[in-house]
Design an enzyme around this catalytic site. Structure first.
Site, PDB file in Angstrom:
ATOM      1  N   SER A   1       6.972   3.652  13.021  1.00  0.00           N
ATOM      2  CA  SER A   1       7.961   4.732  13.112  1.00  0.00           C
ATOM      3  C   SER A   1       8.574   4.717  14.504  1.00  0.00           C
ATOM      4  O   SER A   1       7.882   4.360  15.472  1.00  0.00           O
ATOM      5  CB  SER A   1       7.284   6.086  12.893  1.00  0.00           C
ATOM      6  OG  SER A   1       8.168   7.139  13.246  1.00  0.00           O
TER       7      SER A   1
ATOM      8  N   THR B   1       0.863  -1.189   0.000  1.00  0.00           N
ATOM      9  CA  THR B   1       0.000   0.000   0.000  1.00  0.00           C
ATOM     10  C   THR B   1       0.900   1.240   0.000  1.00  0.00           C
ATOM     11  O   THR B   1       1.959   1.261   0.631  1.00  0.00           O
ATOM     12  CB  THR B   1      -0.959   0.029   1.211  1.00  0.00           C
ATOM     13  OG1 THR B   1      -0.210   0.182   2.417  1.00  0.00           O
ATOM     14  CG2 THR B   1      -1.808  -1.234   1.275  1.00  0.00           C
ATOM     15  N   GLY B   2       0.464   2.253  -0.717  1.00  0.00           N
ATOM     16  CA  GLY B   2       1.308   3.448  -0.849  1.00  0.00           C
ATOM     17  C   GLY B   2       2.601   3.119  -1.567  1.00  0.00           C
ATOM     18  O   GLY B   2       3.671   3.587  -1.183  1.00  0.00           O
ATOM     19  N   GLY B   3       2.487   2.347  -2.635  1.00  0.00           N
ATOM     20  CA  GLY B   3       3.698   1.882  -3.326  1.00  0.00           C
ATOM     21  C   GLY B   3       4.168   2.780  -4.451  1.00  0.00           C
ATOM     22  O   GLY B   3       5.117   2.443  -5.155  1.00  0.00           O
TER      23      GLY B   3
ATOM     24  N   TYR C   1       0.622  11.899  15.243  1.00  0.00           N
ATOM     25  CA  TYR C   1       1.312  10.957  14.348  1.00  0.00           C
ATOM     26  C   TYR C   1       1.885   9.802  15.164  1.00  0.00           C
ATOM     27  O   TYR C   1       1.704   8.626  14.840  1.00  0.00           O
ATOM     28  CB  TYR C   1       2.434  11.700  13.603  1.00  0.00           C
ATOM     29  CG  TYR C   1       3.302  10.820  12.728  1.00  0.00           C
ATOM     30  CD1 TYR C   1       2.848  10.359  11.496  1.00  0.00           C
ATOM     31  CD2 TYR C   1       4.591  10.443  13.135  1.00  0.00           C
ATOM     32  CE1 TYR C   1       3.640   9.544  10.699  1.00  0.00           C
ATOM     33  CE2 TYR C   1       5.388   9.638  12.341  1.00  0.00           C
ATOM     34  CZ  TYR C   1       4.910   9.193  11.121  1.00  0.00           C
ATOM     35  OH  TYR C   1       5.703   8.389  10.331  1.00  0.00           O
TER      36      TYR C   1
ATOM     37  N   SER D   1       5.487   5.784  -4.082  1.00  0.00           N
ATOM     38  CA  SER D   1       6.426   6.818  -3.628  1.00  0.00           C
ATOM     39  C   SER D   1       7.288   6.290  -2.485  1.00  0.00           C
ATOM     40  O   SER D   1       6.910   5.321  -1.810  1.00  0.00           O
ATOM     41  CB  SER D   1       5.597   8.020  -3.143  1.00  0.00           C
ATOM     42  OG  SER D   1       6.398   9.029  -2.585  1.00  0.00           O
ATOM     43  N   GLY D   2       8.431   6.909  -2.292  1.00  0.00           N
ATOM     44  CA  GLY D   2       9.248   6.705  -1.101  1.00  0.00           C
ATOM     45  C   GLY D   2       9.565   5.254  -0.756  1.00  0.00           C
ATOM     46  O   GLY D   2      10.025   4.467  -1.580  1.00  0.00           O
ATOM     47  N   ILE D   3       9.306   4.904   0.505  1.00  0.00           N
ATOM     48  CA  ILE D   3       9.663   3.576   1.028  1.00  0.00           C
ATOM     49  C   ILE D   3       8.853   2.484   0.305  1.00  0.00           C
ATOM     50  O   ILE D   3       9.381   1.413  -0.018  1.00  0.00           O
ATOM     51  CB  ILE D   3       9.400   3.531   2.560  1.00  0.00           C
ATOM     52  CG1 ILE D   3      10.363   4.476   3.282  1.00  0.00           C
ATOM     53  CG2 ILE D   3       9.535   2.099   3.092  1.00  0.00           C
ATOM     54  CD1 ILE D   3      10.011   4.760   4.743  1.00  0.00           C
TER      55      ILE D   3
HETATM   56  P1  NAD Z   1       5.741   9.083   0.891  1.00  0.00           P
HETATM   57  O1  NAD Z   1       4.909  10.296   1.070  1.00  0.00           O
HETATM   58  O2  NAD Z   1       6.834   9.085  -0.098  1.00  0.00           O
HETATM   59  O3  NAD Z   1       4.828   7.826   0.604  1.00  0.00           O
HETATM   60  C1  NAD Z   1       3.609   7.642   1.242  1.00  0.00           C
HETATM   61  C2  NAD Z   1       2.761   6.724   0.393  1.00  0.00           C
HETATM   62  O4  NAD Z   1       1.515   6.519   1.066  1.00  0.00           O
HETATM   63  C3  NAD Z   1       2.433   7.322  -0.963  1.00  0.00           C
HETATM   64  O5  NAD Z   1       2.498   6.313  -1.945  1.00  0.00           O
HETATM   65  C4  NAD Z   1       0.997   7.791  -0.811  1.00  0.00           C
HETATM   66  O6  NAD Z   1       0.270   7.731  -2.033  1.00  0.00           O
HETATM   67  C5  NAD Z   1       0.464   6.751   0.159  1.00  0.00           C
HETATM   68  N1  NAD Z   1      -0.727   7.210   0.849  1.00  0.00           N
HETATM   69  C6  NAD Z   1      -0.865   8.261   1.688  1.00  0.00           C
HETATM   70  N2  NAD Z   1      -2.147   8.362   2.070  1.00  0.00           N
HETATM   71  C7  NAD Z   1      -2.813   7.348   1.479  1.00  0.00           C
HETATM   72  C8  NAD Z   1      -4.153   6.918   1.484  1.00  0.00           C
HETATM   73  N3  NAD Z   1      -5.089   7.570   2.179  1.00  0.00           N
HETATM   74  N4  NAD Z   1      -4.484   5.824   0.757  1.00  0.00           N
HETATM   75  C9  NAD Z   1      -3.562   5.167   0.034  1.00  0.00           C
HETATM   76  N5  NAD Z   1      -2.275   5.534  -0.017  1.00  0.00           N
HETATM   77  C10 NAD Z   1      -1.919   6.614   0.698  1.00  0.00           C
HETATM   78  O7  NAD Z   1       6.324   8.790   2.348  1.00  0.00           O
HETATM   79  P2  NAD Z   1       7.220   7.618   2.973  1.00  0.00           P
HETATM   80  O8  NAD Z   1       8.189   8.305   3.840  1.00  0.00           O
HETATM   81  O9  NAD Z   1       7.674   6.667   1.957  1.00  0.00           O
HETATM   82  O10 NAD Z   1       6.123   6.962   3.932  1.00  0.00           O
HETATM   83  C11 NAD Z   1       5.794   5.598   3.933  1.00  0.00           C
HETATM   84  C12 NAD Z   1       5.497   5.167   5.352  1.00  0.00           C
HETATM   85  O11 NAD Z   1       6.699   5.304   6.130  1.00  0.00           O
HETATM   86  C13 NAD Z   1       4.440   5.982   6.084  1.00  0.00           C
HETATM   87  O12 NAD Z   1       3.593   5.112   6.800  1.00  0.00           O
HETATM   88  C14 NAD Z   1       5.254   6.841   7.037  1.00  0.00           C
HETATM   89  O13 NAD Z   1       4.530   7.202   8.178  1.00  0.00           O
HETATM   90  C15 NAD Z   1       6.392   5.891   7.373  1.00  0.00           C
HETATM   91  N6  NAD Z   1       7.609   6.497   7.901  1.00  0.00           N
HETATM   92  C16 NAD Z   1       8.322   7.388   7.177  1.00  0.00           C
HETATM   93  C17 NAD Z   1       9.481   7.925   7.705  1.00  0.00           C
HETATM   94  C18 NAD Z   1      10.321   8.930   6.944  1.00  0.00           C
HETATM   95  O14 NAD Z   1      11.192   9.555   7.555  1.00  0.00           O
HETATM   96  N7  NAD Z   1      10.130   9.098   5.646  1.00  0.00           N
HETATM   97  C19 NAD Z   1       9.899   7.567   8.985  1.00  0.00           C
HETATM   98  C20 NAD Z   1       9.139   6.658   9.723  1.00  0.00           C
HETATM   99  C21 NAD Z   1       7.999   6.129   9.155  1.00  0.00           C
END
Ligand code: NAD
Length: 250
Positions: free
Chosen positions: A135, A12-14, A148, A16-18
């Site tokens: 997190s 899920t949320g694939g 958060y 972007s990012g992680i």
């Molecule tokens: P990101 O913004 O690059 O990616 C977030 C992803 O979640 C995106 O693909 C977005 O489309 C999706 N998303 C957000 N809301 C959504 C919804 N309502 N329905 C479906 N998809 C949704 O950010 P990231 O940093 O890759 O975050 C991924 C996870 O990692 C998150 O859960 C975030 O809390 C967690 N996280 C991030 C960090 C950091 O420093 N980046 C640290 C700890 C935890």
């Protein structure tokens, strides 16, 4: 690299990012991968780049999760790996938490994560793996993160109970707690570029390994937990944070 040949994985949320980096690793390790996100163009672009299936589903909307599950059931029948990664970060000081900010963060990071798991359960093969992206904020008192952090602490708690209840099916449930990772999540908070650089520099100086994580760092750990190499690991949490959680003072 951990072998995921023959497995079907949902991230899920694939787009972007992680999530994106993990979908890439899953694919390279031999899995069939489905990514989700809430923006149709972004999901389609990422799915094309990665060579995976992309489906739009906003996890704040339980009907959208039902539709996602139905579509995956029709196209893939069963899945083996569920990476519950979609999340948002909306910082605000205590005393200034709006109801909308609370509902969005809890609705996506906690309720959305829980109902993603609840609704996918019938599709998850026995011996499958669920990985929840939490997190280190779940365990810190970092300013501006009260809601958060609470959303992630709740997810870690759900993870522990789900691990014991799903053990009879040999479905493993684990949580990954990253520290700061370079992804677009910070820019989405609306912070100005200058504020973001100051914020990054301040945090980086406090991380013992003196750098932010890269999405690929997290993807490697998630791929391991998804694989059969982690078959004795359930109900666990892994901090992956350059050491900041054990040395937050200097
Ligand atoms: P990101 O913004 O690059 O990616 C977030 C992803 O979640 C995106 O693909 C977005 O489309 C999706 N998303 C957000 N809301 C959504 C919804 N309502 N329905 C479906 N998809 C949704 O950010 P990231 O940093 O890759 O975050 C991924 C996870 O990692 C998150 O859960 C975030 O809390 C967690 N996280 C991030 C960090 C950091 O420093 N980046 C640290 C700890 C935890």
């Amino acid at each position: 690299m951990n072998d995921l040949t023959g497995k079907v994985a949902v991230v899920t949320g694939g787009n972007s990012g992680i999530g994106y980096a993990t979908a890439k690793q899953f694919k390279e390790a031999g899995a069939q991968v489905i990514i989700t996100g809430r923006d149709a163009d972004k999901v389609a672009t990422a799915a094309f780049e990665l060579g995976v299936t992309g489906i739009v589903a906003d996890v704040i909307n339980l009907t959208a999760i039902d539709n996602l599950v139905e579509q995956i059931k029709a196209d893939f029948a069963k899945i083996d790996i569920l990476f519950v990664n979609a999340g948002i970060f909306s910082p605000a000081p205590v005393g200034q938490a709006s109801e909308e900010m609370f509902d969005n963060q809890m609705g996506i990071n906690f309720k959305g994560a829980v109902f993603t798991i609840e609704k996918f359960l019938p599709l998850i093969n026995d011996s499958g793996s669920i990985i929840n992206l939490s997190s280190i904020n779940a365990y810190t008192g970092m300013p501006n993160t009260a809601i958060y952090a609470a959303s992630k602490a709740a997810l870690n708690s759900y993870t522990r109970t789900a691990a014991t209840e799903l053990a009879p099916r040999k479905i493993r449930v684990n949580a990954v707690n990253p520290g700061p990772v370079y992804t677009p999540i910070f820019a989405k908070t609306g912070m100005a570029e200058e504020q973001l650089s100051e914020f990054s520099a301040a945090i980086e100086s406090r991380i013992p390994l003196k750098r932010f994580g890269q999405p690929e760092d997290i993807a490697k750990l998630v791929s391991f937990l998804a694989s059969d190499d982690a078959s004795f690991i359930t109900g666990s949490e892994y901090n992956i944070d350059g050491g900041i959680n054990v040395n937050p003072i200097i």
